[in-house]
Design a protein around this motif. Structure first.
Motif, mmCIF file in Angstrom:
data_model
loop_
_atom_site.group_PDB
_atom_site.id
_atom_site.type_symbol
_atom_site.label_atom_id
_atom_site.label_comp_id
_atom_site.label_asym_id
_atom_site.label_seq_id
_atom_site.Cartn_x
_atom_site.Cartn_y
_atom_site.Cartn_z
ATOM 1 N N ARG A 1 -111.298 -32.145 57.221
ATOM 2 C CA ARG A 1 -111.496 -30.738 57.590
ATOM 3 C C ARG A 1 -110.285 -30.234 58.380
ATOM 4 O O ARG A 1 -109.788 -29.131 58.159
ATOM 5 C CB ARG A 1 -112.781 -30.599 58.409
ATOM 6 C CG ARG A 1 -113.054 -29.184 58.907
ATOM 7 C CD ARG A 1 -114.118 -29.155 59.994
ATOM 8 N NE ARG A 1 -113.880 -30.067 61.113
ATOM 9 C CZ ARG A 1 -113.004 -29.848 62.097
ATOM 10 N NH1 ARG A 1 -112.249 -28.778 62.091
ATOM 11 N NH2 ARG A 1 -112.872 -30.722 63.078
ATOM 12 N N GLN A 2 -109.792 -31.061 59.294
ATOM 13 C CA GLN A 2 -108.607 -30.691 60.078
ATOM 14 C C GLN A 2 -107.382 -30.534 59.170
ATOM 15 O O GLN A 2 -106.579 -29.614 59.348
ATOM 16 C CB GLN A 2 -108.320 -31.753 61.133
ATOM 17 C CG GLN A 2 -109.350 -31.846 62.223
ATOM 18 C CD GLN A 2 -109.052 -32.995 63.153
ATOM 19 O OE1 GLN A 2 -107.907 -33.171 63.582
ATOM 20 N NE2 GLN A 2 -110.059 -33.794 63.463
ATOM 21 N N ILE A 3 -107.238 -31.449 58.212
ATOM 22 C CA ILE A 3 -106.116 -31.372 57.273
ATOM 23 C C ILE A 3 -106.204 -30.091 56.460
ATOM 24 O O ILE A 3 -105.202 -29.398 56.264
ATOM 25 C CB ILE A 3 -106.056 -32.635 56.393
ATOM 26 C CG1 ILE A 3 -105.587 -33.824 57.243
ATOM 27 C CG2 ILE A 3 -105.169 -32.426 55.171
ATOM 28 C CD1 ILE A 3 -105.649 -35.164 56.563
ATOM 29 N N ASP A 4 -107.399 -29.747 56.000
ATOM 30 C CA ASP A 4 -107.571 -28.474 55.283
ATOM 31 C C ASP A 4 -107.086 -27.302 56.134
ATOM 32 O O ASP A 4 -106.392 -26.411 55.639
ATOM 33 C CB ASP A 4 -109.038 -28.258 54.902
ATOM 34 C CG ASP A 4 -109.489 -29.067 53.699
ATOM 35 O OD1 ASP A 4 -108.638 -29.456 52.868
ATOM 36 O OD2 ASP A 4 -110.707 -29.301 53.576
ATOM 37 N N ALA A 5 -107.453 -27.295 57.412
ATOM 38 C CA ALA A 5 -107.064 -26.202 58.307
ATOM 39 C C ALA A 5 -105.554 -26.163 58.527
ATOM 40 O O ALA A 5 -104.941 -25.081 58.499
ATOM 41 C CB ALA A 5 -107.799 -26.330 59.639
ATOM 42 N N LYS B 1 -105.039 -28.701 49.906
ATOM 43 C CA LYS B 1 -105.005 -30.128 49.576
ATOM 44 C C LYS B 1 -104.444 -30.418 48.189
ATOM 45 O O LYS B 1 -103.977 -31.523 47.931
ATOM 46 C CB LYS B 1 -106.384 -30.749 49.731
ATOM 47 C CG LYS B 1 -107.438 -30.192 48.786
ATOM 48 C CD LYS B 1 -108.803 -30.740 49.133
ATOM 49 C CE LYS B 1 -109.895 -30.044 48.360
ATOM 50 N NZ LYS B 1 -111.214 -30.445 48.847
ATOM 51 N N ARG B 2 -104.458 -29.429 47.297
ATOM 52 C CA ARG B 2 -103.893 -29.644 45.958
ATOM 53 C C ARG B 2 -102.380 -29.839 46.008
ATOM 54 O O ARG B 2 -101.791 -30.367 45.068
ATOM 55 C CB ARG B 2 -104.249 -28.489 45.033
ATOM 56 C CG ARG B 2 -105.755 -28.401 44.744
ATOM 57 C CD ARG B 2 -106.107 -27.155 44.002
ATOM 58 N NE ARG B 2 -105.759 -26.011 44.853
ATOM 59 C CZ ARG B 2 -105.745 -24.749 44.479
ATOM 60 N NH1 ARG B 2 -106.052 -24.425 43.249
ATOM 61 N NH2 ARG B 2 -105.430 -23.789 45.331
ATOM 62 N N ALA B 3 -101.754 -29.476 47.119
ATOM 63 C CA ALA B 3 -100.310 -29.639 47.281
ATOM 64 C C ALA B 3 -99.930 -30.975 47.906
ATOM 65 O O ALA B 3 -98.746 -31.292 48.011
ATOM 66 C CB ALA B 3 -99.745 -28.488 48.121
ATOM 67 N N LEU B 4 -100.924 -31.766 48.329
ATOM 68 C CA LEU B 4 -100.611 -33.069 48.920
ATOM 69 C C LEU B 4 -99.943 -33.973 47.890
ATOM 70 O O LEU B 4 -100.427 -34.106 46.770
ATOM 71 C CB LEU B 4 -101.873 -33.755 49.434
ATOM 72 C CG LEU B 4 -102.407 -33.251 50.763
ATOM 73 C CD1 LEU B 4 -103.822 -33.770 50.998
ATOM 74 C CD2 LEU B 4 -101.489 -33.670 51.903
ATOM 75 N N VAL B 5 -98.845 -34.591 48.283
ATOM 76 C CA VAL B 5 -98.172 -35.532 47.394
ATOM 77 C C VAL B 5 -98.345 -36.982 47.872
ATOM 78 O O VAL B 5 -98.237 -37.907 47.079
ATOM 79 C CB VAL B 5 -96.672 -35.200 47.211
ATOM 80 C CG1 VAL B 5 -96.511 -33.879 46.495
ATOM 81 C CG2 VAL B 5 -95.920 -35.182 48.524
ATOM 82 N N SER B 6 -98.638 -37.142 49.170
ATOM 83 C CA SER B 6 -98.773 -38.492 49.706
ATOM 84 C C SER B 6 -99.654 -38.466 50.947
ATOM 85 O O SER B 6 -99.554 -37.545 51.751
ATOM 86 C CB SER B 6 -97.388 -39.036 50.073
ATOM 87 O OG SER B 6 -97.486 -40.310 50.664
#
Length: 112
Positions: free
Chosen positions: A40-44, A53-58
């Motif tokens: 949830r924090q990462i989403d924020a 989150k669709r842009a996370l590569v690693s």
């Protein structure tokens, strides 16, 4: 020195969003709950940077106890966009606060 003065939650540089290691706000939760809180924090943080989150590569996931991997994976799988899976590494290591069971960091593409 307060944690907020020591580091940034995320930094945009070089066309990437670099996430600091995120830990749960509620350290009393089990590994699945802590993972859900962190995600949830990462989403924020990604939303603040203009992405998601669709842009996370690693991603790197640190577990205080590798036996918590199935619980962590339940929260991860519920959160993951299966059409945009980042490369991922999961390791076991001691975390700064013994109540923390999970810490997650990652790198995402910044919006153009």
């Amino acid at each position: 020195m307060a944690e907020e003065q020591r580091l940034s939650g995320a930094v945009v540089a070089g066309g990437m969003v670099w996430l600091a290691g995120q830990v749960a706000d509620d350290a009393t939760a089990d590994a699945e709950g802590q993972t859900a809180d962190i995600l949830r924090q990462i989403d924020a943080l990604l939303a603040e940077a203009g992405t998601d989150k669709r842009a996370l590569v690693s991603c790197t996931i640190v577990l205080a106890d590798i036996a918590d991997a199935p619980a962590m994976n339940r929260a991860w799988d519920a959160w993951l966009d299966t059409g945009h899976k980042p490369a991922r590494m999961t390791i076991q290591a001691a975390l700064v606060d013994p109540a923390w069971k999970v810490e997650i960091t990652g790198v995402a593409l910044a919006p153009a």
